[in-house]
Design a protein around this motif. Structure first.
Motif, PDB file in Angstrom:
ATOM      1  N   PHE A  96      21.559  78.443 -21.611  1.00  0.00           N
ATOM      2  CA  PHE A  96      20.808  79.502 -22.485  1.00  0.00           C
ATOM      3  C   PHE A  96      21.797  80.854 -22.668  1.00  0.00           C
ATOM      4  CE2 PHE A  96      18.333  83.652 -22.086  1.00  0.00           C
ATOM      5  CZ  PHE A  96      17.697  83.647 -23.324  1.00  0.00           C
ATOM      6  N   THR A 153      18.424  78.577 -26.865  1.00  0.00           N
ATOM      7  CA  THR A 153      18.197  77.430 -26.004  1.00  0.00           C
ATOM      8  C   THR A 153      18.663  76.343 -26.431  1.00  0.00           C
ATOM      9  OG1 THR A 153      16.330  78.890 -24.952  1.00  0.00           O
ATOM     10  CG2 THR A 153      16.367  76.467 -24.638  1.00  0.00           C
ATOM     11  N   TYR A 190      13.770  78.227 -23.353  1.00  0.00           N
ATOM     12  CA  TYR A 190      14.290  78.984 -21.910  1.00  0.00           C
ATOM     13  C   TYR A 190      13.242  80.009 -21.386  1.00  0.00           C
ATOM     14  CZ  TYR A 190      16.947  81.148 -18.205  1.00  0.00           C
ATOM     15  OH  TYR A 190      17.418  81.835 -17.228  1.00  0.00           O
TER      16      TYR A 190
END
Length: 256
Positions: free
Chosen positions: A113, A133, A144
């Motif tokens: 991320f 993400t 995320y």
């Protein structure tokens, strides 16, 4: 990786997260998807709710001198805290913003991320975040900030279908709109005394505010199957009418 850019998440701030969780669920008929333990290191608790495939996040400080706490003190609790854009290239977009004179306030990298949070003063109106993400190019993929994949089980669109747009208010809506258009690399479209930027998932509208008023992310327009029921439940919970909507967690919610 395909190229994508969407406004996916709006973050609001409150001093009573428990009340916000109960009331958002009751008023909008949505479910709590995730509370992120990682934000505790910033002195915050949070809660994330899917509004369709987009998200409303509410954050609450639990110690002194947090960014969200300073935001609430500075604004009197009026306005949205963050506008969060998911994209395939957050670092490039952060560099583009820096070249415009909008520096990075905070960068996050964790397990794939990546997030770049821009300085709110230079963003104007609210803090902007660009993040990525892996796998989120598919809007039903992992996300995320919502804990990965489990958020999909919390989607409930019986009452609330999604977020249609946000409204950002300024005494200079055209100037702010063009500034944001340069930041997000999209066209600004003037419409009368305001304008708009069309972005995937949630659009952005710019509206005039009285001279001397602080620029703010002022309203969230929500598509719902039951606008009157939403407004009635909000009133029952003590949220005052505010123009064409009602005020909750610092913003005006408008139901359509």
């Amino acid at each position: 990786m395909s190229d994508y850019f969407r406004l996916r998440q709006i973050a609001l701030a409150t001093d009573d997260l428990g009340r916000a969780i109960d009331d958002i669920r009751h008023v909008f008929g949505v479910r709590l998807a995730y509370q992120d333990p990682h934000v505790a290191k910033y002195g915050l608790h949070n809660a994330l709710f899917p509004f369709g495939l987009a998200f409303i996040e509410v954050v609450a400080p639990f110690r002194e001198n947090t960014a969200a706490g300073r935001f609430m003190e500075r604004t009197g609790g009026v306005g949205g805290y963050m506008a969060i854009f998911n994209c395939s290239d957050p670092e490039r977009r952060g560099a583009h913003a820096a070249a415009m004179g909008v520096p990075t306030a905070h960068a996050i990298s964790d397990g794939g991320f990546t997030a770049v949070q821009l300085h709110p003063r230079q963003c104007r109106a609210t803090m902007i975040e660009f993040d990525h993400t892996p796998g989120e190019a598919d809007p039903m993929g992992p996300y995320y900030p919502a804990g990965g994949d489990g958020w999909r089980e919390a989607i409930c669109t019986d009452v609330t279908r999604g977020i249609r747009e946000i409204i950002v208010e300024s005494p200079d809506p055209h100037g702010l709109g063009r500034h944001w258009a340069r930041l997000v690399e999209k066209d600004y479209r003037p419409e009368g005394d305001g304008g708009r930027i069309d972005v995937d998932m949630i659009n952005i509208r710019f509206a005039p505010a009285p001279a001397g008023t602080r620029e703010s992310l002022r309203a969230v327009v929500v598509e719902t199957a039951d606008p009157q029921g939403v407004a009635r439940r909000a009133a029952e919970r003590g949220y005052p009418a505010d123009g064409d909507g009602f005020r909750m967690c610092g913003v005006r919610f408008v139901t359509v």
